[in-house]
Write a protein that holds these residues in place. Structure first.
Motif, PDB file in Angstrom:
ATOM      1  N   ARG A   1      -6.875  -5.499  -5.446  1.00 31.53           N
ATOM      2  CA  ARG A   1      -5.862  -5.576  -4.380  1.00 31.53           C
ATOM      3  C   ARG A   1      -6.277  -4.819  -3.131  1.00 31.53           C
TER       4      ARG A   1
ATOM      5  N   THR B   1       1.071  -0.054  -0.985  1.00 31.66           N
ATOM      6  CA  THR B   1       2.160  -1.024  -0.970  1.00 31.66           C
ATOM      7  C   THR B   1       2.872  -1.066  -2.318  1.00 31.66           C
ATOM      8  N   VAL B   2       4.048  -1.671  -2.344  1.00 27.79           N
ATOM      9  CA  VAL B   2       4.800  -1.804  -3.591  1.00 27.79           C
ATOM     10  C   VAL B   2       4.193  -2.899  -4.456  1.00 27.79           C
TER      11      VAL B   2
END
Length: 259
Positions: free
Chosen positions: A141, A258-259
C-alpha cells in the motif's frame, strides 16, 4: 504469553525460519508447544536437523520438497506461516527493473506461498481445520518508487491472492490471515540500508534515514522487532483468534498514514 496462548500439539510449517521474524516465530511456536518444521536454503548450526528441511522455495521443486517433508515428518500441517520474502532489486525506479528482477521478486514474494498452499491446504480442508498466515508488507500500500516497486507489486499480489483463498477456505474450517509488517529491525533491513547508503554515497545511518524519509516516518519512533511480529503471528494462529479470517493485521508503528 504462554499462559494466554497455547499451540500445544499444533503442527506448523514456518518458511524462512532461520533469521529475523521467521526465527522469532519458530522459537515462540516451540515455546507454546507446537511441533515446528522450518525451511531455508541451508541450515544454521544452532537449528536442530529435526526442525529443518533444506529447500529453495523460489523453485517448484523446492516447494514440493518442503511440502513432502511436512507430510512425512509432521503428518500434515495445522498452521502454515509464509514468512519468506525480501528484495534485492536495484534502486533507480521502474526503468532499472528488467525481466530478471521482476521474475525474481515474484519467485520470492508470491509463488512460494501459492505453491505451498496448493500442496498443503487441501489436507487442512480435509480435516476441517487449519490456519494459513501470509506475511505481506505495508509496501503493498506504500511502495517506494526508488527501490521497492517490484517487491511491493509482488506483495500486493500476495495480499489479493490471500483474500481470495480466505473466502474459499473459511466455509470449510480453514482461516487465512495476512500479517502486514512495516519496517522490521532485522538483518535484511540492515542490508537494505547498506545498499541504499552505498548507492547514495553515505553511511548506514544515512541509509536508515533514507528508508525513514521514504516511509514518511514512523510515529512510534522505531521499527518493529522480530519478537513483536512473532507475537502477532502466534496470536492469529491460536484459537484466541478463532473468528479472524480474511483480515489484514498491520504492525508498522503507525507508518501507514491512512485508514
Amino acid at each position: 504469553m504462554s499462559g494466554f496462548l497455547d499451540l500445544a500439539g499444533r503442527r506448523a510449517l514456518i518458511t524462512s525460519g532461520t533469521r529475523g521474524a521467521g526465527a522469532a516465530t519458530v522459537a515462540l511456536f516451540r515455546e507454546l508447544g507446537a511441533r515446528v518444521l522450518t525451511t531455508a536454503r541451508s541450515r544454521p548450526e544452532h537449528l536442530p536437523e529435526a526442525l529443518f528441511v533444506a529447500a529453495d522455495l523460489t523453485t517448484p521443486a523446492g516447494c514440493a520438497a518442503a511440502a513432502e517433508a511436512a507430510r512425512e515428518r509432521l503428518g500434515g500441517v495445522d498452521v502454515l506461516v509464509h514468512v519468506l520474502g525480501g528484495s534485492s532489486s536495484p534502486a533507480g525506479g521502474f526503468a532499472a527493473l528488467g525481466e530478471a528482477e521482476w521474475a525474481q521478486e515474484l519467485a520470492l514474494n508470491l509463488l512460494p506461498a501459492v505453491r505451498l498452499d496448493r500442496a498443503l491446504v487441501p489436507g487442512m480442508l480435509a480435516q476441517g481445520s487449519g490456519v494459513v498466515i501470509h506475511v505481506s508488507s505495508i509496501q503493498a500500500r506504500l511502495p517506494l518508487p526508488e527501490a521497492t516497486t517490484a517487491y511491493a507489486a509482488a506483495k500486493a499480489a500476495l495480499s489479493t491472492y490471500s483474500k481470495s483463498l480466505s473466502k474459499e477456505a473459511a466455509p470449510r474450517g480453514v482461516r487465512v490471515v495476512r500479517v502486514t509488517p512495516g519496517w522490521i529491525d532485522t538483518e535484511a533491513s540492515v542490508a537494505l540500508a547498506d545498499r541504499l547508503a552505498a548507492e547514495a554515497g553515505t553511511d548506514r545511518e544515512g541509509g536508515r534515514r533514507i528508508i525513514m524519509d521514504a516511509l514518511g516516518g514512523i510515529p512510534l519512533g522505531r521499527p518493529s522487532t522480530p519478537a513483536e511480529v512473532a507475537d502477532l503471528i502466534a496470536f492469529l494462529a491460536s484459537s484466541r483468534a478463532g473468528s479472524i479470517t480474511g483480515a489484514e493485521v498491520t504492525i508498522d508503528g503507525g507508518t501507514v498514514p491512512t485508514v
